[in-house]
Design a protein around this motif. Structure first.
Motif, PDB file in Angstrom:
ATOM      1  N   TRP A   1       0.590  -1.357  -0.194  1.00  0.00           N
ATOM      2  CA  TRP A   1      -0.245  -0.065   0.131  1.00  0.00           C
ATOM      3  C   TRP A   1       0.536   1.472  -0.243  1.00  0.00           C
ATOM      4  O   TRP A   1       0.493   2.226  -0.485  1.00  0.00           O
ATOM      5  N   LYS A   2       2.109   1.028   0.182  1.00  0.00           N
ATOM      6  CA  LYS A   2       2.412   1.949   0.557  1.00  0.00           C
ATOM      7  C   LYS A   2       2.371   3.447   1.575  1.00  0.00           C
ATOM      8  O   LYS A   2       1.702   2.994   2.755  1.00  0.00           O
ATOM      9  N   MET A   3       2.023   4.517   0.745  1.00  0.00           N
ATOM     10  CA  MET A   3       1.508   5.851   1.982  1.00  0.00           C
ATOM     11  C   MET A   3       0.880   5.564   1.307  1.00  0.00           C
ATOM     12  O   MET A   3      -0.207   6.832   1.376  1.00  0.00           O
TER      13      MET A   3
ATOM     14  N   GLY B   1      14.640  -3.476   1.273  1.00  0.00           N
ATOM     15  CA  GLY B   1      15.125  -3.210  -0.120  1.00  0.00           C
ATOM     16  C   GLY B   1      14.358  -2.777  -1.350  1.00  0.00           C
ATOM     17  O   GLY B   1      14.855  -2.790  -2.275  1.00  0.00           O
ATOM     18  N   HIS B   2      12.693  -2.781  -1.080  1.00  0.00           N
ATOM     19  CA  HIS B   2      12.114  -1.665  -1.451  1.00  0.00           C
ATOM     20  C   HIS B   2      12.796  -0.434  -2.502  1.00  0.00           C
ATOM     21  O   HIS B   2      13.673   0.060  -1.815  1.00  0.00           O
ATOM     22  N   SER B   3      12.666  -0.136  -3.769  1.00  0.00           N
ATOM     23  CA  SER B   3      13.300   0.184  -4.238  1.00  0.00           C
ATOM     24  C   SER B   3      12.798   1.666  -4.234  1.00  0.00           C
ATOM     25  O   SER B   3      14.448   2.926  -3.833  1.00  0.00           O
TER      26      SER B   3
ATOM     27  N   TRP C   1      12.260   1.246 -13.544  1.00  0.00           N
ATOM     28  CA  TRP C   1      11.468   1.672 -14.166  1.00  0.00           C
ATOM     29  C   TRP C   1      10.071   0.713 -14.998  1.00  0.00           C
ATOM     30  O   TRP C   1       9.373   2.429 -15.693  1.00  0.00           O
ATOM     31  N   SER C   2       9.887   0.016 -14.241  1.00  0.00           N
ATOM     32  CA  SER C   2       8.010   0.001 -13.865  1.00  0.00           C
ATOM     33  C   SER C   2       7.497  -0.052 -12.792  1.00  0.00           C
ATOM     34  O   SER C   2       5.963   0.382 -13.134  1.00  0.00           O
ATOM     35  N   ILE C   3       7.618   0.596 -12.098  1.00  0.00           N
ATOM     36  CA  ILE C   3       6.854   0.550 -10.748  1.00  0.00           C
ATOM     37  C   ILE C   3       6.024   1.769 -11.056  1.00  0.00           C
ATOM     38  O   ILE C   3       6.900   3.055 -11.657  1.00  0.00           O
ATOM     39  N   GLY C   4       4.750   1.775 -10.875  1.00  0.00           N
ATOM     40  CA  GLY C   4       3.725   2.979 -10.786  1.00  0.00           C
ATOM     41  C   GLY C   4       4.266   3.314 -12.188  1.00  0.00           C
ATOM     42  O   GLY C   4       3.635   4.501 -12.852  1.00  0.00           O
TER      43      GLY C   4
ATOM     44  N   TYR D   1       7.078 -11.112  -9.530  1.00  0.00           N
ATOM     45  CA  TYR D   1       7.714  -9.969 -10.053  1.00  0.00           C
ATOM     46  C   TYR D   1       6.764  -8.746 -10.160  1.00  0.00           C
ATOM     47  O   TYR D   1       5.837  -8.977  -8.959  1.00  0.00           O
ATOM     48  N   GLY D   2       7.164  -7.517  -9.639  1.00  0.00           N
ATOM     49  CA  GLY D   2       6.511  -6.347  -9.657  1.00  0.00           C
ATOM     50  C   GLY D   2       5.946  -5.235 -10.091  1.00  0.00           C
ATOM     51  O   GLY D   2       7.453  -5.042 -11.049  1.00  0.00           O
ATOM     52  N   GLY D   3       5.621  -4.521 -10.362  1.00  0.00           N
ATOM     53  CA  GLY D   3       5.712  -2.712 -11.643  1.00  0.00           C
ATOM     54  C   GLY D   3       4.054  -3.236 -12.159  1.00  0.00           C
ATOM     55  O   GLY D   3       4.844  -3.952 -13.008  1.00  0.00           O
ATOM     56  N   SER D   4       3.610  -2.254 -12.176  1.00  0.00           N
ATOM     57  CA  SER D   4       2.245  -1.899 -12.790  1.00  0.00           C
ATOM     58  C   SER D   4       2.405  -3.039 -13.218  1.00  0.00           C
ATOM     59  O   SER D   4       0.929  -3.080 -14.142  1.00  0.00           O
ATOM     60  N   VAL D   5       1.422  -3.813 -12.068  1.00  0.00           N
ATOM     61  CA  VAL D   5       0.966  -5.251 -12.614  1.00  0.00           C
ATOM     62  C   VAL D   5      -0.665  -5.008 -12.896  1.00  0.00           C
ATOM     63  O   VAL D   5      -0.955  -4.322 -11.345  1.00  0.00           O
ATOM     64  N   ASP D   6      -1.256  -5.001 -13.315  1.00  0.00           N
ATOM     65  CA  ASP D   6      -2.868  -5.181 -12.854  1.00  0.00           C
ATOM     66  C   ASP D   6      -4.024  -6.165 -13.851  1.00  0.00           C
ATOM     67  O   ASP D   6      -3.004  -7.485 -14.308  1.00  0.00           O
TER      68      ASP D   6
ATOM     69  N   ILE E   1       1.897  -5.870  -6.115  1.00  0.00           N
ATOM     70  CA  ILE E   1       1.259  -5.403  -6.777  1.00  0.00           C
ATOM     71  C   ILE E   1       1.063  -4.360  -5.676  1.00  0.00           C
ATOM     72  O   ILE E   1       0.921  -3.743  -4.351  1.00  0.00           O
ATOM     73  N   GLY E   2       1.593  -2.968  -6.539  1.00  0.00           N
ATOM     74  CA  GLY E   2       1.097  -1.497  -5.669  1.00  0.00           C
ATOM     75  C   GLY E   2      -0.154  -0.831  -5.718  1.00  0.00           C
ATOM     76  O   GLY E   2      -1.205  -1.355  -4.999  1.00  0.00           O
ATOM     77  N   GLY E   3      -0.061   0.040  -7.092  1.00  0.00           N
ATOM     78  CA  GLY E   3      -1.200   0.806  -7.089  1.00  0.00           C
ATOM     79  C   GLY E   3      -2.014   0.408  -7.046  1.00  0.00           C
ATOM     80  O   GLY E   3      -3.556  -0.037  -6.519  1.00  0.00           O
ATOM     81  N   ALA E   4      -2.319  -0.803  -7.381  1.00  0.00           N
ATOM     82  CA  ALA E   4      -3.936  -2.121  -8.044  1.00  0.00           C
ATOM     83  C   ALA E   4      -3.786  -2.410  -6.909  1.00  0.00           C
ATOM     84  O   ALA E   4      -5.424  -3.257  -6.543  1.00  0.00           O
TER      85      ALA E   4
END
Ligand code: PEP
Length: 246
Positions: free
Chosen positions: A8-10, A95-97, A167-170, A204-209, A227-230
């Protein structure tokens, strides 16, 4: 075992528990539920209430980071693995970027991994190259150097590695199938050389939807997704799982 981890990040306030409740009720009834695990990493402020609520439920709760010291110390605003475990989290990202870009070094990450494991937190260790490194064909050497943190031979069952190209995150940009297959095989090869021929799970992580997950499911070497945003929408998160098993 596959993993669907929502970072969820912030994001999130107490009432955001409703998002996780919806995910949990889908997961608890899903006919494929034995094939995968769902972990949500809310901000520190929500870990205790979420962990209590989901204690005997299907969804697991984790933290997004931990400090590189074990228990208590005089570091303002720092939160140790011991403190995180004591409020019920079972996993932690390390170690998240986002945190690497704020100064996490391999040396700090080694301590984070070590103290998290010592306090019974499973570690989701994030690695990934940035755009310049990718363009300069440095991806493999960057990943190999990041994986060095795990060289102390921890128990592979307590580690999950998440490959997240920065480069793929978000950004909505994702690697090609071929590129991702090659990189995942490389990561597993390096991990096998450390973990006695058996690789921990690699996500894998980065813009998965819900749409692009259909492409990822063809790559059997990928053991799940960070999975971040989604993950901030129960529908989007559930769609990813549904489409993965469709
Ligand atoms: C992340 O930050 O870990 C991530 C994968 O984000 P997103 O899915 O939004 O690209």
């Amino acid at each position: 075992m596959r993993y669907f981890i929502g970072n969820w990040k912030m994001f999130g306030v107490p009432k955001s528990i409703n998002i996780v409740k919806k995910i949990n009720s889908f997961y608890s009834k899903d006919k494929n539920r034995k094939k995968y695990r769902v972990i949500i990493t809310p901000p520190f402020t929500l870990i205790e209430t979420f962990s209590k609520y989901f204690k005997n439920k299907s969804v697991c709760i984790g933290s997004q980071n931990c400090y590189q010291k074990e228990q208590f110390s005089s570091n303002t605003a720092a939160i140790s693995p011991y403190m995180i475990r004591s409020v019920g989290a079972k996993y932690t990202l390390v170690g998240h970027s986002d945190n690497r870009s704020e100064g996490d070094t391999n040396e700090m990450l080694k301590n984070k991994v070590q103290f998290a494991l010592k306090n019974n937190l499973k570690v989701v260790f994030c690695i990934g190259e940035n755009k310049t490194e990718k363009n300069n064909k440095k991806t493999f050497s960057v990943l190999k150097n990041q994986i060095k943190v795990l060289e102390r031979k921890f128990n592979k069952n307590n580690i999950i590695v998440a490959y997240e190209p920065i480069w793929s995150i978000g950004t909505g940009k994702i690697p090609s199938k071929n590129e991702l297959l090659k990189i995942t095989i490389f990561i597993k090869k390096v991990l096998k050389s450390i973990f006695n021929k058996k690789s921990p799970a690699v996500l894998y992580g980065g813009s998965v939807d819900g749409n692009n997950v259909k492409m990822f499911k063809d790559i059997r070497e990928i053991d799940g997704f960070l999975i971040g945003g989604a993950s901030k929408s129960s529908k989007k998160f559930i769609d990813i799982i549904k489409n993965y098993y469709r």
